[in-house]
Design a protein around this motif. Structure first.
Motif, PDB file in Angstrom:
ATOM      1  N   ILE A   1      -6.483  18.175   4.940  1.00 53.84           N
ATOM      2  CA  ILE A   1      -6.668  17.681   3.573  1.00 53.84           C
ATOM      3  C   ILE A   1      -5.322  17.626   2.869  1.00 53.84           C
ATOM      4  N   PHE A   2      -4.903  16.401   2.534  1.00 51.06           N
ATOM      5  CA  PHE A   2      -3.658  16.164   1.802  1.00 51.06           C
ATOM      6  C   PHE A   2      -4.002  15.432   0.505  1.00 51.06           C
ATOM      7  N   HIS A   3      -3.472  15.928  -0.600  1.00 48.54           N
ATOM      8  CA  HIS A   3      -3.613  15.244  -1.886  1.00 48.54           C
ATOM      9  C   HIS A   3      -2.218  14.968  -2.437  1.00 48.54           C
ATOM     10  N   ALA A   4      -1.927  13.698  -2.655  1.00 48.58           N
ATOM     11  CA  ALA A   4      -0.626  13.331  -3.207  1.00 48.58           C
ATOM     12  C   ALA A   4      -0.573  13.700  -4.685  1.00 48.58           C
ATOM     13  N   THR A   5       0.497  14.378  -5.078  1.00 49.34           N
ATOM     14  CA  THR A   5       0.701  14.700  -6.490  1.00 49.34           C
ATOM     15  C   THR A   5       1.768  13.810  -7.107  1.00 49.34           C
ATOM     16  N   ARG A   6       2.557  13.146  -6.249  1.00 46.46           N
ATOM     17  CA  ARG A   6       3.541  12.164  -6.708  1.00 46.46           C
ATOM     18  C   ARG A   6       3.835  11.247  -5.532  1.00 46.46           C
ATOM     19  N   ARG A   7       3.994   9.967  -5.832  1.00 49.65           N
ATOM     20  CA  ARG A   7       4.385   9.017  -4.786  1.00 49.65           C
ATOM     21  C   ARG A   7       5.308   7.981  -5.399  1.00 49.65           C
ATOM     22  N   ASN A   8       6.428   7.722  -4.742  1.00 50.94           N
ATOM     23  CA  ASN A   8       7.346   6.650  -5.118  1.00 50.94           C
ATOM     24  C   ASN A   8       7.185   5.536  -4.101  1.00 50.94           C
ATOM     25  N   VAL A   9       7.039   4.314  -4.600  1.00 49.29           N
ATOM     26  CA  VAL A   9       6.792   3.162  -3.731  1.00 49.29           C
ATOM     27  C   VAL A   9       7.916   2.156  -3.916  1.00 49.29           C
ATOM     28  N   HIS A  10       8.413   1.628  -2.785  1.00 51.61           N
ATOM     29  CA  HIS A  10       9.468   0.618  -2.780  1.00 51.61           C
ATOM     30  C   HIS A  10       9.041  -0.512  -1.858  1.00 51.61           C
ATOM     31  N   VAL A  11       9.502  -1.711  -2.129  1.00 53.14           N
ATOM     32  CA  VAL A  11       9.104  -2.868  -1.322  1.00 53.14           C
ATOM     33  C   VAL A  11      10.329  -3.732  -1.027  1.00 53.14           C
ATOM     34  N   SER A  12      10.347  -4.315   0.177  1.00 52.34           N
ATOM     35  CA  SER A  12      11.438  -5.224   0.530  1.00 52.34           C
ATOM     36  C   SER A  12      11.286  -6.521  -0.265  1.00 52.34           C
ATOM     37  N   ASP A  13      12.387  -7.247  -0.422  1.00 52.65           N
ATOM     38  CA  ASP A  13      12.356  -8.505  -1.180  1.00 52.65           C
ATOM     39  C   ASP A  13      11.330  -9.491  -0.634  1.00 52.65           C
ATOM     40  N   ASP A  14      11.161  -9.511   0.677  1.00 54.08           N
ATOM     41  CA  ASP A  14      10.198 -10.455   1.259  1.00 54.08           C
ATOM     42  C   ASP A  14       8.762  -9.941   1.191  1.00 54.08           C
ATOM     43  N   GLY A  15       8.577  -8.711   0.735  1.00 54.71           N
ATOM     44  CA  GLY A  15       7.243  -8.152   0.551  1.00 54.71           C
ATOM     45  C   GLY A  15       6.538  -7.730   1.828  1.00 54.71           C
ATOM     46  N   LYS A  16       7.227  -7.783   2.962  1.00 55.77           N
ATOM     47  CA  LYS A  16       6.580  -7.463   4.240  1.00 55.77           C
ATOM     48  C   LYS A  16       6.624  -5.977   4.580  1.00 55.77           C
ATOM     49  N   LEU A  17       7.593  -5.265   4.036  1.00 55.30           N
ATOM     50  CA  LEU A  17       7.718  -3.835   4.299  1.00 55.30           C
ATOM     51  C   LEU A  17       7.647  -3.057   2.992  1.00 55.30           C
ATOM     52  N   VAL A  18       6.939  -1.957   3.056  1.00 52.26           N
ATOM     53  CA  VAL A  18       6.817  -1.050   1.918  1.00 52.26           C
ATOM     54  C   VAL A  18       7.176   0.334   2.430  1.00 52.26           C
TER      55      VAL A  18
ATOM     56  N   PHE B   1       7.610   4.555   1.147  1.00 54.17           N
ATOM     57  CA  PHE B   1       7.221   5.478   0.083  1.00 54.17           C
ATOM     58  C   PHE B   1       7.606   6.896   0.477  1.00 54.17           C
ATOM     59  N   ASP B   2       7.685   7.734  -0.538  1.00 51.19           N
ATOM     60  CA  ASP B   2       7.795   9.177  -0.323  1.00 51.19           C
ATOM     61  C   ASP B   2       6.751   9.809  -1.219  1.00 51.19           C
ATOM     62  N   GLU B   3       6.260  10.955  -0.797  1.00 52.70           N
ATOM     63  CA  GLU B   3       5.204  11.598  -1.572  1.00 52.70           C
ATOM     64  C   GLU B   3       5.300  13.112  -1.483  1.00 52.70           C
ATOM     65  N   LEU B   4       4.879  13.747  -2.558  1.00 55.95           N
ATOM     66  CA  LEU B   4       4.675  15.192  -2.582  1.00 55.95           C
ATOM     67  C   LEU B   4       3.194  15.416  -2.368  1.00 55.95           C
ATOM     68  N   LEU B   5       2.868  16.394  -1.543  1.00 56.49           N
ATOM     69  CA  LEU B   5       1.479  16.639  -1.185  1.00 56.49           C
ATOM     70  C   LEU B   5       1.096  18.091  -1.429  1.00 56.49           C
ATOM     71  N   ASP B   6      -0.110  18.290  -1.901  1.00 56.03           N
ATOM     72  CA  ASP B   6      -0.742  19.602  -1.856  1.00 56.03           C
ATOM     73  C   ASP B   6      -1.672  19.540  -0.656  1.00 56.03           C
TER      74      ASP B   6
END
Length: 170
Positions: A88-105, A107-112
């Motif tokens: 059981i993982f619950h994200a408490t924070r997530r940062n999302v980034h995307v490539s200019d062409d939108g094909k790759l994303v 992220f990093d996340e903090l989990l409880d």
């Protein structure tokens, strides 16, 4: 395959693939996908593994835990079959980034987590016609700096004990 995945990750983090400001709608989709993936594990649904790309990689907290999808599925099956929850993982924070062409994303996340306390993870998603798939996910236990020396001491002791064990087999 592993070399191309590592090259893609290196390009992402060195800026060779430019990061666009993510569209809030895309961030919402990514969050729903990753949260759903975590929920699949929390409810021991084997579809969890299908959300990884066939060439996807999962890196766990133990240094021996580097799996491509099918090896990860084989290892993880025991945690999913006949159980109410695998992990059981619950994200408490997530940062999302995307490539200019939108094909790759990425992220990093903090989990409880229920059994490992606070963890950190990062992942790379590929956007396909059918939705997202996980190319790479790396999980780590978040060790407070105040206890890092104690933890590294425990790790060294465990590794020394393992190295001192006589080899078994023929």
């Amino acid at each position: 395959m592993m070399k191309s995945l590592l090259l893609a990750c290196c390009l992402l983090f060195t800026g060779a693939v430019q990061a666009a400001q993510p569209d809030p709608a895309l961030v919402k989709q990514v969050n729903a996908f990753v949260d759903g993936w975590h929920d699949d594990a929390a409810h021991a649904r084997m579809v969890y593994f299908d959300k990884m790309a066939p060439d996807g990689v999962y890196i766990g907290t133990d240094r021996s835990e580097l799996w491509q999808r099918e090896a990860f599925r084989a290892w993880g099956r025991k945690y999913f079959e006949g159980k109410k929850a695998a992990w059981i993982f619950h994200a408490t924070r997530r940062n999302v980034h995307v490539s200019d062409d939108g094909k790759l994303v990425w992220f990093d996340e903090l989990l409880d987590t229920e059994n490992m306390g606070h963890c950190m993870a990062s992942g790379v998603l590929r956007k396909t016609a059918g939705g997202f798939e996980i190319l790479h996910y790396q999980l780590s236990i978040a060790v407070p700096n105040e206890v890092a020396d104690q933890v590294t001491g425990l790790i060294k002791a465990a590794e020394a004990k393992a190295a001192a064990k006589p080899a078994t087999g023929s």
